[in-house]
Design an enzyme around this catalytic site. Structure first.
Site, short mmCIF file in Angstrom:
data_model
loop_
_atom_site.label_atom_id
_atom_site.label_comp_id
_atom_site.label_asym_id
_atom_site.label_seq_id
_atom_site.Cartn_x
_atom_site.Cartn_y
_atom_site.Cartn_z
CB CYS A 11 -25.54 -9.21 -18.18
SG CYS A 11 -24.91 -9.04 -19.86
CB CYS A 64 -20.30 -10.70 -21.44
SG CYS A 64 -22.03 -10.43 -21.84
CB CYS A 90 -24.19 -13.27 -20.55
SG CYS A 90 -23.64 -12.43 -19.07
N GLY A 150 0.79 -1.22 0.00
CA GLY A 150 0.00 0.00 0.00
C GLY A 150 0.83 1.27 0.00
CB CYS A 205 -20.94 -8.24 -18.79
SG CYS A 205 -21.83 -9.54 -17.97
#
Lengths: 295, 202
Positions: free
Chosen positions: A245, A276, A248, A36, A270
């Protein structure tokens, strides 16, 4: 000196010279050792403008080898301009294999999304980062933000999130949502939607972040605690689209809005094109495809 | 030694050998306690080991002062080899070293004698490369922290004196502190500064 067959003979493997790679590799190791923390590095001019992922490209160029399979995504999509140009750049300068399948890739360079398919151990996710400093819009001076990180003084970030609640009734930050890494450094996850934040937590894959213009590299090792900042009475939540979606039928994935006509017609699909496609190949169909099949 | 001796023994293919060595070190640093083979190795003069020399040529150059332990510093062949293959300045002061190379961990100075970085710049610290005999013959160390899902045990040897005490002090200094790269006979493992030692269960 060592260009592979088919690559441009006058360039080194993966474009960068070896001294630059060593410098970036040292910064990557420090970044991994201090999860980080933003390690300063001597970012180079790349043959593409800042804002097109020069930081991510330099990180990828420094880790990439001839055995790697590279996937590049831009907002989840393999087939948008930024993704295609970076993929072609590495095909040309490194001659590496490329793929759009998340599961087949060893190195995935991403602009602002984490793939929906869970990442595996051994994979490396390289983020393109525009502004690496999460405190930058709260405190413009680098000397001050550096001191704030040193002293773990992150009160200002909580004030910012609190002001969101005071104004909007909820935390209105939806992307680049700040996280705390292993209980120490507050980190900007790059402008990924906050939807992707939980995927960073305890991920089996190594996550590397490169900011070219701002000259910073940082990292999250695998299996590292990554916690989105929040309040007890306003816990962190991800977006819910309330619908699957349209192509899909996938639920609980990040969706893009696509305008279909000028009469208010639209669909949500998506953002992760590979996810997808794989679902559609497997026989799943959303309402738009189901509708077409019925016609 | 003959004058040209130090010219030999570099990485056979500097670009790809350094890349595979770096990936081994990166994987080892990301998952502390795991052991990774760096690929084709350099052939340095003794007492510098092949794995340590491969790490040296992969990561060190004119920008990185290195500190050598007495055995390495006393070897003219080693200093000439480093000068030719990496061009790194050798420093006698461990605090300013970016990398330190140690052939005899049991006789090395304490970790807090090396560069520990500052609170503002914890990255300005020394990475210590220890030449070890192996990763399974020593006192078992149980590790926890980032890079490790639950715990992981390995047993490198030889390790520096009072290692568990020294390492606890180094870990408590986080984000300051040194990172260790353990160079075995044919592989590397790493102990980054965040890795905690937990009491080994018998």
């Amino acid at each position: 000196m060592n260009a592979t067959a088919g690559a441009i003979a006058t360039y080194n493997f993966a474009y960068l010279d070896e001294q630059t790679k060593r410098m970036i590799r040292r910064a990557i190791l420090k970044g991994i050792a201090i999860p980080g923390y933003q390690v300063p590095f001597a970012s180079r001019e790349m043959p593409m403008p800042y804002g097109w992922g020069t930081g991510g490209v330099q990180v990828t160029a420094s880790i990439l080898g001839p055995d790697d399979t590279l996937k590049v995504i831009d907002q989840g999509a393999d087939d948008t301009t930024n993704a295609i140009s970076i993929r072609k750049f590495f095909q040309k300068t490194a001659g590496v294999a490329t793929t759009t399948r998340t599961g087949d890739a060893t190195v995935i360079q991403t602009r602002h999304r984490i793939p929906e398919t869970p990442l595996k151990s051994g994979q490396v996710l390289v983020y393109q980062v525009p502004i690496p400093e999460p405190l930058r819009f709260l405190e413009p001076r680098e000397t001050e933000t550096r001191k704030m990180h040193a002293l773990e003084e992150y009160g200002l970030m909580h004030v910012k999130l609190y002001e969101d609640i005071a104004r909007n009734g909820h935390i209105a930050t939806t992307y680049a949502y700040p996280v705390k890494v292993e209980g120490r450094y507050v980190m900007d996850p790059s402008p990924t939607p906050k939807f992707d934040n939980p995927k960073m937590h305890m991920s089996p894959a190594l996550q590397l972040f490169g900011a070219g213009r701002e000259k910073r590299i940082y990292a999250i090792p695998p299996f590292t605690r990554v916690v989105s900042l929040d309040f007890e009475d306003h816990p962190f939540t991800v977006q819910d689209f309330g619908r699957p979606c349209a192509l899909c039928g996938a639920e609980h994935v990040y969706l893009d809005e696509v305008i279909l006509d000028d009469a208010g017609g639209r669909m949500f699909i998506c953002s992760d094109t590979d996810h997808c496609e794989e679902r559609r190949e497997a026989g799943h169909a959303g309402e738009m495809l189901a509708g077409e099949a019925a016609q | 030694m003959s004058e040209a001796e130090h010219l030999a023994g570099g990485l056979a293919d500097p670009v790809f050998d350094a890349q595979s060595a770096f990936r081994a070190v990166m994987a080892a640093m990301a998952e502390p306690g795991t052991v990774h083979a760096p690929g084709r190795l350099a052939g340095p003069p003794a007492p510098l080991s092949a794995v340590a020399a491969t790490i040296l040529t992969t990561l060190c150059d004119a920008d990185t002062p290195v500190w050598l332990d007495p055995a390495l510093a006393a070897s003219e062949a080693v200093t000439a080899w480093i000068a030719f293959h990496a061009g790194s300045p050798v420093t006698a002061n461990p605090v300013e070293a970016h990398f330190a190379f140690v052939t005899d961990p049991a006789a090395m100075p304490a970790f807090d004698g090396f560069g520990l970085g500052s609170h503002e710049y914890p990255d300005r610290s020394t990475t210590i490369v220890l030449q070890v005999a192996g990763f399974d013959g020593g006192e078992p160390l149980t590790l926890a922290g980032p890079g490790i899902e639950t715990t992981r045990t390995f047993a490198p040897s030889p390790m520096p004196r009072n290692f568990t005490t020294q390492w606890a002090a180094n870990q408590a200094r986080f984000p300051r502190g040194v990172d260790l790269v353990l160079a075995g006979p044919d592989a590397v493992a790493c102990l980054p500064r965040y890795t905690r030692l937990v009491p080994t269960e018998d």
